[in-house]
Design a protein around this motif. Structure first.
Motif, PDB file in Angstrom:
ATOM      1  N   ALA A  46     104.336  60.117  97.790  1.00 50.70           N
ATOM      2  CA  ALA A  46     103.257  60.307  96.717  1.00 50.70           C
ATOM      3  C   ALA A  46     102.595  60.805  98.762  1.00 50.70           C
ATOM      4  N   LEU A  47     101.066  60.987  98.258  1.00 53.56           N
ATOM      5  CA  LEU A  47     100.855  61.894  99.738  1.00 53.56           C
ATOM      6  C   LEU A  47      99.115  61.156  99.285  1.00 53.56           C
ATOM      7  N   THR A  48      98.989  60.145 100.365  1.00 54.71           N
ATOM      8  CA  THR A  48      98.152  59.643 100.479  1.00 54.71           C
ATOM      9  C   THR A  48      96.996  59.754 102.021  1.00 54.71           C
ATOM     10  N   HIS A  49      96.661  59.012 102.381  1.00 56.49           N
ATOM     11  CA  HIS A  49      95.837  59.000 103.275  1.00 56.49           C
ATOM     12  C   HIS A  49      95.088  57.540 103.848  1.00 56.49           C
ATOM     13  N   PRO A 100      97.440  54.658  93.678  1.00 54.69           N
ATOM     14  CA  PRO A 100      98.280  55.583  92.813  1.00 54.69           C
ATOM     15  C   PRO A 100      97.696  55.315  91.078  1.00 54.69           C
ATOM     16  N   GLY A 101      97.058  56.003  89.860  1.00 59.07           N
ATOM     17  CA  GLY A 101      96.525  55.520  88.882  1.00 59.07           C
ATOM     18  C   GLY A 101      95.150  55.419  88.937  1.00 59.07           C
ATOM     19  N   ALA A 102      94.353  55.214  89.865  1.00 57.85           N
ATOM     20  CA  ALA A 102      93.192  55.298  89.526  1.00 57.85           C
ATOM     21  C   ALA A 102      91.955  55.988  89.155  1.00 57.85           C
ATOM     22  N   ARG A 105      91.220  55.105  85.534  1.00 55.41           N
ATOM     23  CA  ARG A 105      91.022  54.072  85.265  1.00 55.41           C
ATOM     24  C   ARG A 105      89.882  54.440  84.984  1.00 55.41           C
ATOM     25  N   PHE A 106      88.942  55.981  86.237  1.00 54.58           N
ATOM     26  CA  PHE A 106      88.092  55.950  86.378  1.00 54.58           C
ATOM     27  C   PHE A 106      87.897  56.970  85.155  1.00 54.58           C
ATOM     28  N   ALA A 107      88.370  57.946  84.998  1.00 52.34           N
ATOM     29  CA  ALA A 107      88.228  58.497  83.967  1.00 52.34           C
ATOM     30  C   ALA A 107      88.131  57.872  82.681  1.00 52.34           C
ATOM     31  N   ALA A 108      89.280  56.442  82.611  1.00 54.57           N
ATOM     32  CA  ALA A 108      88.303  55.959  80.719  1.00 54.57           C
ATOM     33  C   ALA A 108      87.256  54.537  81.116  1.00 54.57           C
ATOM     34  N   GLU A 109      86.845  55.284  82.142  1.00 54.67           N
ATOM     35  CA  GLU A 109      85.443  53.782  82.795  1.00 54.67           C
ATOM     36  C   GLU A 109      83.947  54.730  82.114  1.00 54.67           C
ATOM     37  N   ILE A 110      84.610  56.342  82.847  1.00 58.78           N
ATOM     38  CA  ILE A 110      83.528  57.640  82.255  1.00 58.78           C
ATOM     39  C   ILE A 110      83.137  57.605  80.806  1.00 58.78           C
ATOM     40  N   ALA A 111      84.526  57.507  80.145  1.00 59.03           N
ATOM     41  CA  ALA A 111      84.400  57.716  78.630  1.00 59.03           C
ATOM     42  C   ALA A 111      84.354  57.781  77.844  1.00 59.03           C
ATOM     43  N   SER A 128      95.570  57.424  97.651  1.00 57.74           N
ATOM     44  CA  SER A 128      95.913  58.721  97.309  1.00 57.74           C
ATOM     45  C   SER A 128      94.862  59.698  97.121  1.00 57.74           C
ATOM     46  N   VAL A 129      95.847  61.067  98.207  1.00 61.24           N
ATOM     47  CA  VAL A 129      94.930  62.087  97.599  1.00 61.24           C
ATOM     48  C   VAL A 129      94.573  62.865  95.954  1.00 61.24           C
ATOM     49  N   GLU A 130      96.324  62.722  95.032  1.00 59.18           N
ATOM     50  CA  GLU A 130      95.958  63.293  94.106  1.00 59.18           C
ATOM     51  C   GLU A 130      94.815  63.035  93.523  1.00 59.18           C
ATOM     52  N   ASP A 131      94.802  61.759  93.679  1.00 60.40           N
ATOM     53  CA  ASP A 131      93.730  60.695  93.488  1.00 60.40           C
ATOM     54  C   ASP A 131      92.485  60.729  92.658  1.00 60.40           C
TER      55      ASP A 131
END
Length: 256
Positions: A46-49, A100-102, A105-111, A128-131
């Motif tokens: 997992a790429l992170t920062h 990871p998974g944030a 959760r963000f997409a669900a909140e916006i929906a 998480s960079v991907e998230d």
């Protein structure tokens, strides 16, 4: 030799700058810091920062970068998984580590509540960079503003999210900084260490390309990411207000 000089003279300055930019990207990627932590045997590193500590020191004077502004956020809140809370005035506050998974959760909140949301208020040490990229893309697609308040933190991968706003608001005392991507993979079989490192390097190169492309599409100068590539993962390059103006990272300064 004269013929070579003549050909070089005909190359556009922009082409030279683009070549230098991507050459520096490639060279810096080759020395990315690789740490082994939390690797599933069947999943890529997992790429992170966000290495520890939560608030790394500013980069050394010879690495330039400004001193870190005073951060008033609680370290415990910053260290917790990303909390998403709807506030008044159309503000959706994102506080804590981008785990990871944030993004889901963000997409669900916006929906569920996106019609009320106008501004994403950030206070995060990254993660998480991907998230972060996924959250940023949705912010851009939804036409939302982003903001980092005075005393707030937006570090590591968080500036990717901040850069995604159609308007990017910040207090002049906000702490906004970047550093190198690193791959975390602990618990992997030592026999597989070399393969893990190679996979992490490939992922880092692809991710760096995605980040720079995303910044450009968001209207931010992609050269911003050069400061991340040049800064070790145990430190942060904090941008000065002047740099954030020059890089088009902030579009409006606010008092908070």
């Amino acid at each position: 030799m004269a013929r070579l000089v003549s050909r070089l003279a005909r190359i556009e300055d922009g082409a030279i700058l683009r070549f230098a930019f991507f050459a520096l990207l490639a060279g810096t990627i080759s020395v990315l810091y690789v740490d082994f932590r939390a690797l599933d045997a069947n999943a890529p590193a997992a790429l992170t920062h966000r290495p520890q500590p939560i608030l790394p020191p500013a980069s050394t004077p010879d690495g330039t970068g400004g001193a870190r502004p005073a951060v008033t956020s609680s370290p415990d809140l910053l260290d917790a998984p990303l909390d998403i809370a709807l506030e008044g005035g159309g503000v959706l506050r994102l506080t804590g580590t981008i785990d990871p998974g944030a993004a889901d959760r963000f997409a669900a909140e916006i929906a569920a509540r996106g019609e009320y949301v106008e501004t994403i208020l950030l206070d995060s040490p990254g993660g998480s960079v991907e998230d972060a990229l996924a959250i940023g893309r949705l912010i851009g697609e939804s036409g939302l503003k982003t903001r980092v308040a005075d005393g707030g933190l937006c570090a590591s991968s968080c500036p990717i999210v901040f850069a995604s706003g159609t308007e990017r608001q910040a207090g002049r005392a906000a702490a906004i900084g970047v550093h190198q991507i690193y791959a975390a993979a602990l618990g992997a079989d030592p026999v597989d260490a070399l393969g893990v490192a190679g996979m992490a390097m490939a992922n880092a190169q692809s991710m760096t390309a995605e980040i720079t492309r995303h910044l450009g599409l968001s209207g931010v100068d992609p050269s911003l990411w050069l400061h991340a590539l040049e800064t070790p993962p145990d430190r942060l390059y904090y941008f000065t207000p002047e740099e954030m103006d020059d890089l088009r990272l902030v579009t409006q300064w606010v008092e908070s």
